[in-house]
Design an enzyme around this catalytic site. Structure first.
Site, short mmCIF file in Angstrom:
data_model
loop_
_atom_site.label_atom_id
_atom_site.label_comp_id
_atom_site.label_asym_id
_atom_site.label_seq_id
_atom_site.Cartn_x
_atom_site.Cartn_y
_atom_site.Cartn_z
N SER A 198 69.54 15.03 39.49
CA SER A 198 68.75 16.14 38.53
C SER A 198 68.65 17.78 39.23
CB SER A 198 67.48 15.37 37.80
OG SER A 198 67.79 14.83 37.08
N LYS A 211 70.13 19.77 37.59
CA LYS A 211 69.41 20.88 36.75
C LYS A 211 69.08 22.48 36.96
CE LYS A 211 68.28 16.87 33.55
NZ LYS A 211 68.63 15.95 34.30
N SER A 246 63.28 16.17 33.17
CA SER A 246 63.99 16.60 33.27
C SER A 246 65.16 15.90 32.35
CB SER A 246 64.34 15.30 34.87
OG SER A 246 65.51 15.76 35.14
N LYS A 303 61.78 21.41 41.12
CA LYS A 303 62.39 20.29 40.47
C LYS A 303 63.00 19.03 41.15
CE LYS A 303 64.86 19.11 37.10
NZ LYS A 303 64.08 17.38 36.88
#
Length: 392
Positions: A58, A61, A118, A221
């Site tokens: 993720s 992203k 997420s 993140k």
């Protein structure tokens, strides 16, 4: 939470009967690599395998968000614009916002969903809206990444969900991307420090636990897939230092976070200003960190983020003498069956029977007795005891 329909049960247990071919350890074959960047000077202070190619999970992203912020700045998007969610985007595995196909989501909701929990469906919807398809958006991500100095990164979709070994990055490249987000979009970057956000009346909590455990960390993140292992990019602003650290391929969320904490402690002091490349000496033990109530096992794709409602039916696989034994059995069965990826949750429920305290190991989230019964039948073929239980 979405209930577990019979159709989804059939899909999950197709995975169950192929379990012998599935790795049971997330990221078990993946080496851990890391890099720490001085965000002010752009100099890497230390790394181990910083150019080692690994899946981003993720963390991809971050680039989806970078391109979203660019579109907001140049007028192609506005915060209150409504994005139509396709059937393909709606069908992404958790974590997600559970957006129905054909319905819409605002750009603001999509951005916060990607940052905080997420959300894979939100990422896919944004990618399709901006480029026409996830694949086209992946090419756009890769091209823009090259312009930002991401030399060894290839994106194939906006969510970071595994695409074999085609979607790849490095610790160095993710550090550069984190720095670009902060440098180019300082106002929007502040959203990465959100611990939660309210989505259509429900407060959804994030799982970037290092933000709550380590003073000075303000984002960015986390990421997880079975192929990638546990990844994280963290930004530290403390004591006059501004660092961006990256850890890729952690074996567990806790080990990943502890490794990052140790790196930030090592390089956060002003005495650590000289680059130290490819160090392999043991990392120092981090200072004691404040524990938080949030469960460290919550991850982006699989188990977590949204507190589920109680469903109508459960299945019980055992009643054991300790909570730890019940939890271990649930984890084993969940890994074999792919339950977490499909949206089921687990519970360990104490009960006194025959003067003894036992702990019931249960899976929650079945729509009806038929769906729970099919799950039990499949488990019994795998030599696991199982009964169906109607929730009160």
């Amino acid at each position: 939470m979405r209930v577990f329909t019979e159709r989804r049960v059939r899909h999950v247990f197709a995975v169950l009967f192929m379990a012998a071919a599935v790795s049971l350890g997330a990221g078990a074959a993946m080496a851990t690599s890391w890099a720490v960047l001085d965000a002010d000077s752009g100099v890497f202070l230390g790394e181990d395998g910083g150019n080692h190619v690994q899946p981003p999970a993720s963390l991809a992203k971050m680039m989806t968000l970078y391109l979203t912020f660019e579109a907001l700045h140049d007028g192609r998007l506005h915060w209150n614009d409504r994005i139509t969610v396709s059937r393909k985007a709606s069908a992404k595995i958790p974590m997600k916002l559970w957006i129905k196909p054909g319905s819409t989501i605002s750009v603001r909701e999509a951005v916060d969903g990607m940052i905080v929990i997420s959300a894979n469906d939100a990422a896919a919807a944004i990618g399709e809206h901006l480029a026409g398809s996830e694949a086209a958006f992946g090419r756009l991500m890769t091209k823009r990444g090259r312009q930002l100095g991401l030399k060894n990164t290839i994106f194939t979709n906006p969510s970071g969900l595994s695409d074999g070994h085609r979607q790849t990055t490095t610790a160095r490249d993710m550090a550069r991307l984190g720095r670009a987000l902060q440098r180019d979009f300082p106002r929007e970057y502040k959203r990465f420090s959100q611990a939660s956000f309210v989505y259509r009346g429900k407060r959804l909590r994030g799982h970037n636990n290092l933000m709550y455990r380590y003073d000075g960390v303000d984002g960015i993140k986390t990421g997880f897939t079975n192929l990638a292992g546990y990844n994280i990019v963290s930004s530290l602003n403390s004591g006059g230092r501004h660092l961006i650290g990256v850890v890729l391929g952690g074996r567990t969320a806790r080990k990943r976070d502890d490794r990052m904490a140790a790196l930030l402690t090592r390089f956060g002091s002003k005495s650590a200003a000289q680059p130290q490349i490819a160090m392999r000496v043991p990392l120092p033990t981090p200072r004691p960190l404040e524990e938080v109530a949030m469960d460290d096992s919550l991850i982006e794709q699989g188990d977590g983020g949204v507190v589920p409602a109680i469903s109508a039916w459960k299945i019980q696989i055992a009643a054991l003498p300790s909570a730890g034994a019940a939890r271990a059995l649930l984890d084993k069965v969940s890994a074999l069956a792919g339950f977490a990826r499909a949206g089921l949750t687990t519970s360990v429920e104490p009960v006194v029977a025959g003067g003894k305290k036992l702990y019931r190991a249960r899976f929650d989230g079945f729509e009806d007795h038929a769906a729970a019964g099919k799950a039990c039948a499949a488990l019994k073929q795998r030599k696991f005891d199982c009964i169906t239980v109607e929730a009160p």
